[in-house]
Design a protein around this motif. Structure first.
Motif, PDB file in Angstrom:
ATOM      1  N   ALA A 151       0.846  -1.196   0.000  1.00  0.00           N
ATOM      2  CA  ALA A 151       0.000   0.000   0.000  1.00  0.00           C
ATOM      3  C   ALA A 151       0.881   1.246   0.000  1.00  0.00           C
ATOM      4  CB  ALA A 151      -0.930  -0.006   1.209  1.00  0.00           C
ATOM      5  N   ARG A 152       1.955   1.184   0.750  1.00  0.00           N
ATOM      6  CA  ARG A 152       2.870   2.313   0.820  1.00  0.00           C
ATOM      7  C   ARG A 152       3.491   2.559  -0.565  1.00  0.00           C
ATOM      8  NH1 ARG A 152       6.487   5.106   4.533  1.00  0.00           N
ATOM      9  NH2 ARG A 152       8.076   5.889   3.129  1.00  0.00           N
ATOM     10  N   HIS A 153       3.920   1.486  -1.188  1.00  0.00           N
ATOM     11  CA  HIS A 153       4.541   1.573  -2.496  1.00  0.00           C
ATOM     12  C   HIS A 153       3.550   2.144  -3.532  1.00  0.00           C
ATOM     13  CE1 HIS A 153       7.262   0.490  -5.727  1.00  0.00           C
ATOM     14  NE2 HIS A 153       6.237  -0.037  -6.364  1.00  0.00           N
ATOM     15  N   ARG A 154       2.353   1.601  -3.496  1.00  0.00           N
ATOM     16  CA  ARG A 154       1.317   2.030  -4.442  1.00  0.00           C
ATOM     17  C   ARG A 154       0.905   3.489  -4.190  1.00  0.00           C
ATOM     18  NH1 ARG A 154      -0.595   2.738  -8.835  1.00  0.00           N
ATOM     19  NH2 ARG A 154      -2.836   2.695  -9.201  1.00  0.00           N
ATOM     20  N   ALA A 155       0.897   3.889  -2.917  1.00  0.00           N
ATOM     21  CA  ALA A 155       0.529   5.275  -2.586  1.00  0.00           C
ATOM     22  C   ALA A 155       1.535   6.248  -3.198  1.00  0.00           C
ATOM     23  CB  ALA A 155       0.455   5.453  -1.072  1.00  0.00           C
ATOM     24  N   VAL A 156       2.819   5.902  -3.138  1.00  0.00           N
ATOM     25  CA  VAL A 156       3.841   6.769  -3.742  1.00  0.00           C
ATOM     26  C   VAL A 156       3.611   6.844  -5.259  1.00  0.00           C
ATOM     27  CG1 VAL A 156       6.312   7.110  -4.155  1.00  0.00           C
ATOM     28  CG2 VAL A 156       5.519   6.346  -1.904  1.00  0.00           C
ATOM     29  N   GLU A 157       3.285   5.694  -5.858  1.00  0.00           N
ATOM     30  CA  GLU A 157       2.997   5.681  -7.307  1.00  0.00           C
ATOM     31  C   GLU A 157       1.821   6.598  -7.636  1.00  0.00           C
ATOM     32  OE1 GLU A 157       2.137   1.771  -8.704  1.00  0.00           O
ATOM     33  OE2 GLU A 157       4.238   1.126  -8.597  1.00  0.00           O
ATOM     34  N   LEU A 158       0.791   6.529  -6.794  1.00  0.00           N
ATOM     35  CA  LEU A 158      -0.388   7.367  -7.035  1.00  0.00           C
ATOM     36  C   LEU A 158      -0.052   8.847  -6.889  1.00  0.00           C
ATOM     37  CD1 LEU A 158      -3.138   5.275  -5.265  1.00  0.00           C
ATOM     38  CD2 LEU A 158      -3.273   6.089  -7.624  1.00  0.00           C
ATOM     39  N   LEU A 159       0.770   9.179  -5.906  1.00  0.00           N
ATOM     40  CA  LEU A 159       1.159  10.586  -5.722  1.00  0.00           C
ATOM     41  C   LEU A 159       1.958  11.064  -6.931  1.00  0.00           C
ATOM     42  CD1 LEU A 159       2.105  10.594  -1.914  1.00  0.00           C
ATOM     43  CD2 LEU A 159       0.007  11.451  -2.982  1.00  0.00           C
ATOM     44  N   ARG A 160       2.714  10.136  -7.509  1.00  0.00           N
ATOM     45  CA  ARG A 160       3.441  10.486  -8.733  1.00  0.00           C
ATOM     46  C   ARG A 160       2.452  10.648  -9.893  1.00  0.00           C
ATOM     47  NH1 ARG A 160       8.592   9.163  -9.008  1.00  0.00           N
ATOM     48  NH2 ARG A 160       8.247   7.290  -7.774  1.00  0.00           N
ATOM     49  N   ALA A 161       1.477   9.755  -9.947  1.00  0.00           N
ATOM     50  CA  ALA A 161       0.492   9.774 -11.043  1.00  0.00           C
ATOM     51  C   ALA A 161      -0.322  11.072 -11.056  1.00  0.00           C
ATOM     52  CB  ALA A 161      -0.434   8.576 -10.945  1.00  0.00           C
ATOM     53  N   VAL A 162      -0.522  11.682  -9.890  1.00  0.00           N
ATOM     54  CA  VAL A 162      -1.260  12.950  -9.868  1.00  0.00           C
ATOM     55  C   VAL A 162      -0.296  14.134  -9.998  1.00  0.00           C
ATOM     56  CG1 VAL A 162      -3.265  12.053  -8.641  1.00  0.00           C
ATOM     57  CG2 VAL A 162      -1.375  13.029  -7.316  1.00  0.00           C
ATOM     58  N   ARG A 163       0.921  13.820 -10.478  1.00  0.00           N
ATOM     59  CA  ARG A 163       1.909  14.853 -10.832  1.00  0.00           C
ATOM     60  C   ARG A 163       2.416  15.665  -9.646  1.00  0.00           C
ATOM     61  NH1 ARG A 163       1.871  11.971 -14.398  1.00  0.00           N
ATOM     62  NH2 ARG A 163       0.894  12.152 -16.430  1.00  0.00           N
ATOM     63  N   LEU A 164       2.533  14.998  -8.501  1.00  0.00           N
ATOM     64  CA  LEU A 164       3.194  15.677  -7.386  1.00  0.00           C
ATOM     65  C   LEU A 164       4.685  15.430  -7.535  1.00  0.00           C
ATOM     66  CD1 LEU A 164       0.653  14.777  -4.599  1.00  0.00           C
ATOM     67  CD2 LEU A 164       1.445  17.103  -5.096  1.00  0.00           C
ATOM     68  N   ARG A 165       5.439  16.501  -7.532  1.00  0.00           N
ATOM     69  CA  ARG A 165       6.887  16.346  -7.660  1.00  0.00           C
ATOM     70  C   ARG A 165       7.436  15.747  -6.376  1.00  0.00           C
ATOM     71  NH1 ARG A 165       7.430  21.745  -9.013  1.00  0.00           N
ATOM     72  NH2 ARG A 165       5.659  21.544 -10.414  1.00  0.00           N
ATOM     73  N   ASP A 166       8.424  14.910  -6.475  1.00  0.00           N
ATOM     74  CA  ASP A 166       9.036  14.253  -5.331  1.00  0.00           C
ATOM     75  C   ASP A 166       7.997  13.554  -4.436  1.00  0.00           C
ATOM     76  OD1 ASP A 166      11.001  13.371  -3.674  1.00  0.00           O
ATOM     77  OD2 ASP A 166      11.888  15.343  -3.344  1.00  0.00           O
ATOM     78  N   PRO A 167       7.280  12.600  -5.024  1.00  0.00           N
ATOM     79  CA  PRO A 167       6.178  11.953  -4.288  1.00  0.00           C
ATOM     80  C   PRO A 167       6.610  11.286  -2.976  1.00  0.00           C
ATOM     81  CG  PRO A 167       6.651  10.798  -6.358  1.00  0.00           C
ATOM     82  CD  PRO A 167       7.398  12.089  -6.404  1.00  0.00           C
ATOM     83  N   ALA A 168       7.852  10.774  -2.935  1.00  0.00           N
ATOM     84  CA  ALA A 168       8.288  10.119  -1.696  1.00  0.00           C
ATOM     85  C   ALA A 168       8.387  11.131  -0.558  1.00  0.00           C
ATOM     86  CB  ALA A 168       9.626   9.412  -1.912  1.00  0.00           C
ATOM     87  N   LEU A 169       8.780  12.343  -0.900  1.00  0.00           N
ATOM     88  CA  LEU A 169       8.862  13.406   0.110  1.00  0.00           C
ATOM     89  C   LEU A 169       7.461  13.823   0.544  1.00  0.00           C
ATOM     90  CD1 LEU A 169      10.728  15.617   1.552  1.00  0.00           C
ATOM     91  CD2 LEU A 169      10.056  17.088  -0.366  1.00  0.00           C
ATOM     92  N   VAL A 170       6.577  14.030  -0.451  1.00  0.00           N
ATOM     93  CA  VAL A 170       5.201  14.446  -0.153  1.00  0.00           C
ATOM     94  C   VAL A 170       4.519  13.391   0.728  1.00  0.00           C
ATOM     95  CG1 VAL A 170       2.925  14.933  -1.154  1.00  0.00           C
ATOM     96  CG2 VAL A 170       4.991  15.808  -2.265  1.00  0.00           C
ATOM     97  N   TYR A 171       4.820  12.132   0.475  1.00  0.00           N
ATOM     98  CA  TYR A 171       4.237  11.036   1.254  1.00  0.00           C
ATOM     99  C   TYR A 171       4.356  11.304   2.758  1.00  0.00           C
ATOM    100  CZ  TYR A 171       3.131   6.281   2.767  1.00  0.00           C
ATOM    101  OH  TYR A 171       2.550   5.189   3.364  1.00  0.00           O
ATOM    102  N   GLY A 172       5.524  11.791   3.151  1.00  0.00           N
ATOM    103  CA  GLY A 172       5.789  11.979   4.586  1.00  0.00           C
ATOM    104  C   GLY A 172       5.377  13.330   5.137  1.00  0.00           C
TER     105      GLY A 172
END
Ligand code: ADP
Ligand code: MG
Length: 297
Positions: A151-172
């Motif tokens: 779920a964590r992995h997929r969430a980062v992918e989704l944040l990338r898919a909605v064009r958030l730059r640096d999704p791993a950073l935004v995740y946290g």
């Protein structure tokens, strides 16, 4: 269109049904038929019959001034009407299921998985004390049964898919660390997490400045093209609807006063209220969203 043979009526009927030239009919993912919403307390009807159909990859817009019944229509479609309101007529079919037959638990399953929504004011839909990525991951665990790590992995992918730059950073990050546009992207990621077929965007870009609004609309358009997501785009702003929709419904005081292909309605409005809306918006640059070649058609 169909060749007519006056001598054999039954033959004609059969020929129509099996005409090889007829385009294959794609079943709608959402059928709204003459939906009416009533206010139990006031014993009055507030939405007086809304009808439209959506096939995969299509977008329908709903416009009209504040209080015209746009949100109640959406909430009726989503099965989340406020207390005191109820559907008093018509029907809503989602992916072939008549929603009148759904139990509350089946409704809960359907929301998110098949039909989903984003609203204005994304911050109010997120928990301020939980990192945004964890909130997306939580939806994935609940709605798709993914394990924590996946779920964590997929969430980062989704944040990338909605064009958030640096999704791993935004995740946290926490909601207060993100701008309104970023928060709306997070909400869209959450809304599409379980792969719904229909997404309702109710004034989803209203609180955002014009540039960010255009970016979010582009994102919705991309999702629709790439995954065949069907969209219901609700706005008091005609330009928003003009940018993404194929068809538009114009609502006023709970009534659909005009409905049709977006270019037809915006270039050749028939109802005086639509004409007024178009005239008001012309000053704000509605033209830039319209195809100039259609203006004279
Ligand atoms: N939760 C609510 N409680 C009382 N009245 C409501 C509520 N939601 C909507 N209404 C009323 O229903 C009508 C339609 O509202 P709404 O669907 O929110 O309009 P729109 O989204 O087009 O601005 C309005 O008259 C509004 O005041
Ligand atoms: Mg509204």
């Amino acid at each position: 269109m169909t060749p007519r043979s006056p001598s054999s009526a039954p033959e004609r009927t059969r020929a129509t049904a099996t005409a090889p030239t007829a385009p294959p009919k794609v079943p709608p993912v959402l059928s709204v038929r003459d939906v009416r919403v009533g206010d139990r307390a006031g014993h009055r009807e507030v939405v007086h019959g809304v009808s439209f159909e959506l096939t995969p990859g299509k977008a329908v817009g709903v416009v009209g001034e504040s209080g015209s019944g746009k949100t109640l229509t959406c909430r009726a479609v989503l099965g989340i009407l406020p207390r005191h309101f109820e559907i008093t007529g018509g029907s809503v079919e989602i992916a072939g299921t008549d929603t009148a037959t759904l139990t509350p638990s089946r409704w809960t399953e359907l929301r998110g998985a098949t039909i989903s929504a984003v609203f204005q004011d994304p911050a109010s839909y997120l928990n301020p004390s939980v990192r945004v990525g964890a909130q997306v991951a939580e939806v994935l665990r609940v709605k798709t049964g993914l394990k924590r790590r996946q779920a964590r992995h997929r969430a980062v992918e989704l944040l990338r898919a909605v064009r958030l730059r640096d999704p791993a950073l935004v995740y946290g990050q926490y909601p207060h660390e993100l701008s309104g546009g970023m928060l709306q992207r997070v909400l869209i990621a959450t809304a599409v997490a379980a792969g719904p077929r229909v997404l309702i965007a109710d004034e989803a870009t209203t609180a955002l400045d014009v540039t960010v609004q255009a970016e979010i609309l582009d994102l919705l358009d991309e999702l629709r093209e790439e995954s065949g997501l069907a969209l219901v785009v609700v706005s008091h702003d005609l330009a928003v609807v003009a940018q993404v929709c194929d068809e538009v419904l114009v609502m006023r005081q709970g009534e659909v006063v005009e409905q049709g292909p977006v270019h037809q309605v915006l270039h050749h409005p028939r109802h005086p209220y639509t004409r007024l809306l178009v005239a008001e918006h012309e000053q704000y640059g509605l033209d830039r969203f319209l195809d100039p070649t259609e203006a004279s058609s």
